[in-house]
Design an enzyme around this catalytic site. Structure first.
Site, PDB file in Angstrom:
ATOM      1  N   LYS A  72      -4.885  11.751  13.313  1.00  0.00           N
ATOM      2  CA  LYS A  72      -6.208  12.068  13.504  1.00  0.00           C
ATOM      3  C   LYS A  72      -6.269  13.612  13.134  1.00  0.00           C
ATOM      4  O   LYS A  72      -5.647  14.549  13.559  1.00  0.00           O
ATOM      5  CB  LYS A  72      -6.801  11.849  14.758  1.00  0.00           C
ATOM      6  CG  LYS A  72      -8.311  12.214  15.137  1.00  0.00           C
ATOM      7  CD  LYS A  72      -8.566  11.721  16.649  1.00  0.00           C
ATOM      8  CE  LYS A  72     -10.070  12.072  16.865  1.00  0.00           C
ATOM      9  NZ  LYS A  72     -10.288  11.567  18.200  1.00  0.00           N
ATOM     10  N   SER A 150     -14.046   8.346  18.830  1.00  0.00           N
ATOM     11  CA  SER A 150     -14.150   9.458  17.623  1.00  0.00           C
ATOM     12  C   SER A 150     -13.063   9.139  16.547  1.00  0.00           C
ATOM     13  O   SER A 150     -13.193   9.890  15.363  1.00  0.00           O
ATOM     14  CB  SER A 150     -14.348  10.761  18.092  1.00  0.00           C
ATOM     15  OG  SER A 150     -12.781  11.154  18.706  1.00  0.00           O
ATOM     16  N   SER A 174     -12.408   7.390  22.662  1.00  0.00           N
ATOM     17  CA  SER A 174     -12.174   7.402  21.397  1.00  0.00           C
ATOM     18  C   SER A 174     -10.945   6.749  20.711  1.00  0.00           C
ATOM     19  O   SER A 174     -10.885   6.838  19.142  1.00  0.00           O
ATOM     20  CB  SER A 174     -11.861   8.979  21.151  1.00  0.00           C
ATOM     21  OG  SER A 174     -13.013   9.810  21.279  1.00  0.00           O
TER      22      SER A 174
END
Length: 451
Positions: A72, A150, A174
């Site tokens: 990420k 996210s 997330s």
């Protein structure tokens, strides 16, 4: 799809090489629009070449030497820029060192394939990103669905089979939400399990890390590697000793979609039949936590506003995703007295949930609904805000109480969209949680094979 552990076995047997693994992953990544913000093509190819030589020499750094994974774009990788999914950071300095968990995986020979997409500043549970595009899962439905956020790109990278595992962060859901929407396993650790060195913060009290993978077993293996352990020390727990508490008050929520409820109950019946103890009752600490968030606001929003206020209210604010900016601004009115009250109540509720569970695991749906259609959310900001809040409403409970959680696929709805069950434990009980989930995974897999 090939799992991390299966790939490791293929490497051990000489059935594949890191060169082949990275080449295939890069091809797949190029066909996955908006999954990656940046691909490390040349460095990944060079790392694979070196790893292939180590395997040929009989000197691999670990069983996972040469296996590609996704990161990420909230974690530092030396020599690259950490954008946090925001164009306001396109001129940020290059990272001069790897985040500690990245360094740990590098020491095991694992190869970072690239930086995955995310909601801007990791501040949305739906995963839309107007700057870098929104990644799309490989779903058998005509209408495009949100990826979840996210950590959208990391979940999609695993769901599409680009990589066998990926890293994400989780502050309010997330990891667990995109895992649920994409039918993969996501593990959010207790906040103290991994070093946060080199991880762009959002809300430091609640920020945590964890992996995405196809199986719990893969998550356990990656967890050990992220912590620098030579091999996983976690073993499957005894199913007959496992106690599961299903929160009936959550299951009675009118917003819970029927398929989500049905698939959770079917999973519980399977586990009960295999010897697990399954209790159905309302959990007081869960209800009190939901009431606290609804009444006083979200602690993560308070800390995120404090961190990002200068950007939101400065010249770069107009360049932000308007929905993220509006949500951040909504926290500016929460005063220090309310924040102090939230923190005190949080401490009390963390102790209360441990007492109330008394060694059992908490069971809830990961999300009340399957992945919603994307187009209406792109067009209607009020709808986006309402659906985002509903999407995060259950995972926020575990985040506020610092409960480690594992999101496990539970089936699909009539349209074929994934549903998910969330297993959580009190703060710091990660090993027990993962061991229990290993045992449940084995049982559920055997039941699926028989069925």
């Amino acid at each position: 799809m090939t799992t991390l552990l299966h790939t490791a076995e293929r490497l051990k047997q000489g059935l594949t090489t890191p060169d082949e693994l990275v080449a295939a992953a890069l091809v797949a990544a190029r066909h996955g629009a908006h999954v990656f913000i940046e691909l490390f093509e040349q460095r990944a190819i060079e790392a694979a070449r070196a790893s292939t030589e180590r395997w040929r020499d009989g000197t691999p750094l670990s069983p996972f030497d040469g296996i590609p994974y996704a990161v990420k774009d909230l974690l530092d990788v030396a020599g690259t820029r950490t954008t946090a999914g925001s164009i306001t950071r396109l001129d940020a300095p290059m990272a001069d060192a790897d985040a500690q968990v990245i360094a740990a995986l590098k020491a095991r020979g694992m190869i970072a394939l690239g930086k995955t997409n995310l909601s801007e500043f990791a501040y949305s549970g739906l995963g839309l990103n107007p700057h870098f595009g929104t990644p799309k899962g490989d779903m058998a439905v005509g209408e495009r669905r949100v990826p979840g956020g996210s950590s959208s790109g990391s979940a999609i990278a695993v769901q599409r089979g680009i990589v066998s595992c990926a890293l994400g962060t989780d502050t309010a859901g997330s990891i667990r939400v995109p895992a649920a929407f994409n039918g993969v396993v996501g593990y959010k650790a207790s906040t103290g399990r991994y070093s946060m060195h080199g991880v762009h913060p959002l809300a430091v009290t609640l920020d945590s890390l964890g992996p995405f993978a196809r199986t719990v077993a893969d998550c356990v293996a990656l967890d050990a590697a992220m912590r620098g352990a030579a091999c996983p020390a976690i073993e499957p727990g005894a199913l007959f000793r496992l106690r599961l508490v299903v929160d009936d008050a959550v299951l009675a929520d009118d917003a819970l979609q029927p398929a989500v409820r049905h698939n959770l109950l079917a999973m519980m019946e399977c586990l009960r039949g295999a010897g697990a103890q399954v209790e159905h009752r309302a959990v007081r600490a869960v209800a009190s936590t939901r009431e606290l968030i609804a009444r006083d606001g979200w602690l993560g929003a308070i800390e995120a506003w404090r961190l990002l206020e200068a950007i939101v209210e400065g010249p770069d604010g107009a360049r932000m995703d308007r929905r993220v900016r509006a949500r951040l601004r909504s926290a500016k009115a929460i005063g220090p007295g309310v924040e102090a009250r939230i923190r005190q109540a949080r401490d009390e509720l963390m102790a209360a949930i441990e007492r109330e569970l008394d060694g059992a695991l908490l069971v809830m749906p990961t999300v009340k609904h399957v992945a919603p259609a994307m187009a209406p959310l792109e067009q209607d900001d009020a709808l986006f805000a309402a659906v985002n809040l509903q999407t995060l409403s259950l995972t926020m409970i575990g985040s506020l109480l610092d409960m480690p959680g594992v999101a496990v696929p539970s089936g699909t709805d009539p349209a074929g969209l994934p549903t998910s069950v969330l297993f959580s434990a009190p703060q710091g009980h990660d090993d027990a949680l993962l061991g229990a989930c290993l045992a449940m995974e084995s049982t559920l897999h055997a039941a699926k094979v028989r069925g």
